[in-house]
Design an enzyme around this catalytic site. Structure first.
Site, mmCIF file in Angstrom:
data_model
loop_
_atom_site.group_PDB
_atom_site.id
_atom_site.type_symbol
_atom_site.label_atom_id
_atom_site.label_comp_id
_atom_site.label_asym_id
_atom_site.label_seq_id
_atom_site.Cartn_x
_atom_site.Cartn_y
_atom_site.Cartn_z
ATOM 1 N N ARG A 57 31.572 8.560 27.392
ATOM 2 C CA ARG A 57 32.317 9.314 26.371
ATOM 3 C C ARG A 57 31.628 10.618 25.996
ATOM 4 O O ARG A 57 32.274 11.515 25.451
ATOM 5 C CB ARG A 57 32.591 8.424 25.160
ATOM 6 C CG ARG A 57 33.623 7.332 25.477
ATOM 7 C CD ARG A 57 34.002 6.558 24.243
ATOM 8 N NE ARG A 57 32.893 5.864 23.655
ATOM 9 C CZ ARG A 57 32.476 4.643 24.017
ATOM 10 N NH1 ARG A 57 33.125 3.988 24.955
ATOM 11 N NH2 ARG A 57 31.452 4.087 23.437
ATOM 12 N N GLU A 94 20.221 -4.053 23.551
ATOM 13 C CA GLU A 94 20.047 -5.233 22.696
ATOM 14 C C GLU A 94 19.602 -6.424 23.560
ATOM 15 O O GLU A 94 18.687 -7.147 23.206
ATOM 16 C CB GLU A 94 21.369 -5.523 21.990
ATOM 17 C CG GLU A 94 21.202 -6.379 20.772
ATOM 18 C CD GLU A 94 22.529 -6.623 20.088
ATOM 19 O OE1 GLU A 94 23.500 -5.903 20.389
ATOM 20 O OE2 GLU A 94 22.587 -7.551 19.279
HETATM 21 P P1 AMP Z 1 22.604 3.627 21.017
HETATM 22 O O1 AMP Z 1 21.851 3.777 22.297
HETATM 23 O O2 AMP Z 1 22.316 2.362 20.287
HETATM 24 O O3 AMP Z 1 22.457 4.852 20.121
HETATM 25 O O4 AMP Z 1 24.133 3.484 21.394
HETATM 26 C C1 AMP Z 1 24.886 4.607 21.657
HETATM 27 C C2 AMP Z 1 25.853 4.382 22.774
HETATM 28 O O5 AMP Z 1 26.607 3.175 22.604
HETATM 29 C C3 AMP Z 1 26.855 5.514 22.792
HETATM 30 O O6 AMP Z 1 27.106 5.873 24.147
HETATM 31 C C4 AMP Z 1 28.067 4.951 22.104
HETATM 32 O O7 AMP Z 1 29.235 5.419 22.723
HETATM 33 C C5 AMP Z 1 27.945 3.441 22.234
HETATM 34 N N1 AMP Z 1 28.162 2.727 20.947
HETATM 35 C C6 AMP Z 1 27.236 2.013 20.251
HETATM 36 N N2 AMP Z 1 27.760 1.458 19.149
HETATM 37 C C7 AMP Z 1 29.048 1.823 19.119
HETATM 38 C C8 AMP Z 1 30.131 1.586 18.202
HETATM 39 N N3 AMP Z 1 29.994 0.848 17.079
HETATM 40 N N4 AMP Z 1 31.338 2.142 18.479
HETATM 41 C C9 AMP Z 1 31.493 2.895 19.599
HETATM 42 N N5 AMP Z 1 30.526 3.144 20.490
HETATM 43 C C10 AMP Z 1 29.308 2.625 20.262
#
Ligand code: AMP
Length: 173
Positions: A57, A94
């Protein structure tokens, strides 16, 4: 006056139970809101030398931003998708780990880049992308997001890099 938050759909328990997924598809379906989002993101930082978008995205916002600034667009892709020589960065999820790649010739030493994704959660994905850019001796001047989930430490994980998000949402709402 466009309210971007009116164009984000929250989907409970997707892709798994307990996750409140922030769906940006309604924003993409409104040319007015999409345009407003790209303009707002572009206004947050000086024109860089290149835009790095995170699969997948991040491509949807990074590519129009690169065109807006008339600079190259560089996709950071999941492992195994890029055909040429690559640099790799493993990062923790995770459960387990994942790998992102950049083409080794995608950026030049000292180029000023911005990293773009739709959403900042824990910051692990964006941090891996920043490390990839640095592997090529290019600079990251800022990270841009449409949405920041607050309370997951994403901004802190990217510090001292400047982080800009158009919408800040508490993780549990
Ligand atoms: P992080 O690495 O934890 O910052 O996760 C970010 C990535 O996971 C991004 O590419 C987001 O598109 C996706 N992502 C994580 N949590 C969500 C959420 N609640 N809604 C949509 N996309 C999420």
């Amino acid at each position: 006056m466009i309210r971007l938050e009116d164009h984000i759909r929250e989907v409970p328990d997707f892709p798994k139970k307990g996750i409140r997924f922030k769906d940006i598809m309604p924003l993409l379906q409104s040319p007015e809101a999409f345009h407003a989002a790209i303009s707002a993101l572009a206004s947050r930082v000086e024109r860089p030398d290149a835009v790095v978008g995170i699969e997948s995205r991040g491509f949807l916002f990074g590519a129009p931003l690169a065109l807006h600034w008339n600079v190259p667009f560089v996709p950071a892709r999941k492992f195994g998708k890029l055909p040429g020589a690559t640099v790799r960065q493993v990062y923790s999820l995770e459960y387990g780990e994942d790998t992102l790649e950049l083409h080794a010739d995608a950026l030049r030493r000292g180029q000023r880049t911005v990293v773009v994704d739709d959403l900042l959660a824990t910051g692990g994905t964006a941090r891996a992308t920043v490390q990839l850019v640095r592997q090529l001796d290019a600079d990251v001047v800022a990270a841009l997001f449409v949405i920041e989930l607050e309370g997951l430490g994403g901004r802190e994980r990217l510090a001292p890099l400047p982080v800009h998000a158009l919408l800040r949402m508490p993780v549990d709402e």
